[in-house]
Design a protein around this motif. Structure first.
Motif, PDB file in Angstrom:
ATOM      1  N   UNK A 165       0.847  -1.195   0.000  1.00  0.00           N
ATOM      2  CA  UNK A 165       0.000   0.000   0.000  1.00  0.00           C
ATOM      3  C   UNK A 165       0.879   1.240   0.000  1.00  0.00           C
ATOM      4  N   UNK A 166       0.646   2.095  -0.949  1.00  0.00           N
ATOM      5  CA  UNK A 166       1.365   3.366  -1.004  1.00  0.00           C
ATOM      6  C   UNK A 166       0.355   4.478  -0.791  1.00  0.00           C
ATOM      7  N   UNK A 167       0.585   5.334   0.211  1.00  0.00           N
ATOM      8  CA  UNK A 167      -0.366   6.411   0.535  1.00  0.00           C
ATOM      9  C   UNK A 167       0.365   7.745   0.508  1.00  0.00           C
ATOM     10  N   UNK A 168      -0.199   8.700  -0.229  1.00  0.00           N
ATOM     11  CA  UNK A 168       0.340  10.072  -0.220  1.00  0.00           C
ATOM     12  C   UNK A 168      -0.230  10.789   1.004  1.00  0.00           C
ATOM     13  N   UNK A 169       0.629  11.099   1.971  1.00  0.00           N
ATOM     14  CA  UNK A 169       0.153  11.737   3.204  1.00  0.00           C
ATOM     15  C   UNK A 169       0.160  13.259   3.074  1.00  0.00           C
ATOM     16  N   UNK A 170       1.312  13.807   2.721  1.00  0.00           N
ATOM     17  CA  UNK A 170       1.383  15.273   2.642  1.00  0.00           C
ATOM     18  C   UNK A 170       2.091  15.748   1.383  1.00  0.00           C
ATOM     19  N   UNK A 171       2.371  14.819   0.468  1.00  0.00           N
ATOM     20  CA  UNK A 171       2.905  15.253  -0.818  1.00  0.00           C
ATOM     21  C   UNK A 171       2.520  14.223  -1.872  1.00  0.00           C
ATOM     22  N   UNK A 172       2.438  14.702  -3.102  1.00  0.00           N
ATOM     23  CA  UNK A 172       2.082  13.817  -4.214  1.00  0.00           C
ATOM     24  C   UNK A 172       3.145  13.966  -5.286  1.00  0.00           C
ATOM     25  N   UNK A 173       3.461  12.883  -5.993  1.00  0.00           N
ATOM     26  CA  UNK A 173       4.495  12.990  -7.020  1.00  0.00           C
ATOM     27  C   UNK A 173       4.137  14.040  -8.071  1.00  0.00           C
ATOM     28  N   UNK A 174       5.137  14.805  -8.465  1.00  0.00           N
ATOM     29  CA  UNK A 174       4.904  15.852  -9.459  1.00  0.00           C
ATOM     30  C   UNK A 174       4.586  15.220 -10.812  1.00  0.00           C
ATOM     31  N   UNK A 175       3.811  15.908 -11.590  1.00  0.00           N
ATOM     32  CA  UNK A 175       3.573  15.467 -12.960  1.00  0.00           C
ATOM     33  C   UNK A 175       2.485  14.421 -13.098  1.00  0.00           C
ATOM     34  N   UNK A 176       1.909  13.977 -11.976  1.00  0.00           N
ATOM     35  CA  UNK A 176       0.840  12.979 -12.064  1.00  0.00           C
ATOM     36  C   UNK A 176      -0.456  13.596 -11.544  1.00  0.00           C
ATOM     37  N   UNK A 177      -1.590  13.117 -12.016  1.00  0.00           N
ATOM     38  CA  UNK A 177      -2.849  13.633 -11.460  1.00  0.00           C
ATOM     39  C   UNK A 177      -3.105  13.012 -10.088  1.00  0.00           C
ATOM     40  N   UNK A 178      -2.277  13.410  -9.125  1.00  0.00           N
ATOM     41  CA  UNK A 178      -2.370  12.823  -7.783  1.00  0.00           C
ATOM     42  C   UNK A 178      -2.593  13.907  -6.742  1.00  0.00           C
ATOM     43  N   UNK A 179      -3.066  13.501  -5.571  1.00  0.00           N
ATOM     44  CA  UNK A 179      -3.210  14.434  -4.454  1.00  0.00           C
ATOM     45  C   UNK A 179      -2.777  13.717  -3.175  1.00  0.00           C
ATOM     46  N   UNK A 180      -2.984  14.359  -2.021  1.00  0.00           N
ATOM     47  CA  UNK A 180      -2.555  13.735  -0.765  1.00  0.00           C
ATOM     48  C   UNK A 180      -3.562  14.011   0.337  1.00  0.00           C
ATOM     49  N   UNK A 181      -3.475  13.243   1.415  1.00  0.00           N
ATOM     50  CA  UNK A 181      -4.484  13.330   2.472  1.00  0.00           C
ATOM     51  C   UNK A 181      -4.524  14.708   3.115  1.00  0.00           C
ATOM     52  N   UNK A 182      -3.350  15.329   3.296  1.00  0.00           N
ATOM     53  CA  UNK A 182      -3.330  16.651   3.939  1.00  0.00           C
ATOM     54  C   UNK A 182      -4.129  17.664   3.121  1.00  0.00           C
ATOM     55  N   UNK A 183      -4.043  17.555   1.793  1.00  0.00           N
ATOM     56  CA  UNK A 183      -4.782  18.488   0.939  1.00  0.00           C
ATOM     57  C   UNK A 183      -6.291  18.250   1.053  1.00  0.00           C
ATOM     58  N   UNK A 184      -6.673  17.020   1.328  1.00  0.00           N
ATOM     59  CA  UNK A 184      -8.103  16.691   1.367  1.00  0.00           C
ATOM     60  C   UNK A 184      -8.725  16.934   2.735  1.00  0.00           C
TER      61      UNK A 184
END
Ligand code: BTN
Length: 247
Positions: A140-159
């Motif tokens: 399991x890979x979880x974006x907590x407070x940053x998301x990889x650049x260049x991908x349509x991704x987000x992270x839990x802190x932003x939400x």
């Protein structure tokens, strides 16, 4: 963050002490190695920094050293290979349950935000000699407070406005994963119901590879049923769902 924070969070929930490494190529790779050496059901492997994370469909998984969780759990479910998909869906349910609102699941097992940008993913790798599952690694890979650049991704802190504590999230996620994988072995329909309660794929117009249509059902084997406008249906077993906006 020190490895002892993880050990404490796991102990507080009665879980096995996790294997925590400062840096690893891939937690799934080490978890597989440990499973081959006899690691028990529930053994978690965590990397504070992952340098060659593996994603679905042969892709790589990028993660930030400080802002993400890289966790793999060794499972030894007593079931036949045909029942495996419900354990894999159980990982999606555990992610959605643990990460909470406003995250949802997009087939096959992506945790996404309301704007459908990805927050977390699951990579399942099984060893099943003779059709019986000996071990399954759920990564399991979880974006907590940053998301990889260049991908349509987000992270839990932003939400949610704040990043969860990495050690607490790892432990609660492992606890939830173990509970849902037990349910998958005894009552797969319950996992399917739970998965569907978090789903945002069904009833929507989507494209998977060259096939476009409405996502109409999830099979007990975790496959997605798509109905084209012509009425022709397809059962999709692997791929990426692209949501199509309808006006
Ligand atoms: C996906 O493509 O959506 C699945 C991503 C899974 C990434 C995780 S990070 C921890 C574990 N170790 C890996 O090498 N991959 C998984």
């Amino acid at each position: 963050m020190s490895p002892s924070a993880f050990t404490g969070a796991f102990a507080a929930r009665g879980l096995l002490p996790p294997v925590v490494r400062e840096a690893l190529d891939s937690t799934n790779r080490l978890a597989r190695e440990l499973a081959e050496q006899g690691a028990p059901h529930g053994q978690a492997v965590i990397a504070l920094k992952q340098t060659a994370g593996r994603g679905r469909l042969g892709r790589s998984w990028l993660s930030d050293e400080h802002g993400s969780l890289c966790l793999s759990v060794v499972l030894r479910p007593t079931l036949r290979l045909a029942r495996l998909p419900s354990v894999v869906l159980a990982a999606g349910v555990a992610l959605a349950e643990t990460c909470g609102a406003p995250t949802r699941l997009k087939w096959p097992n992506d945790l996404v935000g309301p704007d459908r940008r990805k927050v977390a993913g699951v990579l399942a790798e099984a060893e099943a000699p003779g059709g019986r599952v000996d071990s399954l690694i759920l990564g399991l890979g979880v974006n907590l407070s940053s998301a990889p650049l260049g991908l349509p991704a987000t992270h839990l802190a932003a939400l949610t406005g704040e990043a969860p504590d990495r050690a607490v999230l790892a432990a609660t996620l492992t606890e939830s994963l173990l509970r849902w994988s037990d349910i998958a072995a005894s009552d797969p329909a319950e996992v399917l119901r739970a998965w569907l309660s978090y789903d945002l794929t069904l009833g929507r117009r989507v494209r998977v590879g060259a096939v476009e249509g409405v996502a109409v059902a999830l099979g007990p084997d975790g496959s997605l049923e798509l109905r084209e406008d012509s009425g022709r249906t397809h059962r999709i077993h692997a791929g990426d769902v692209e949501m199509i906006a309808t006006s």
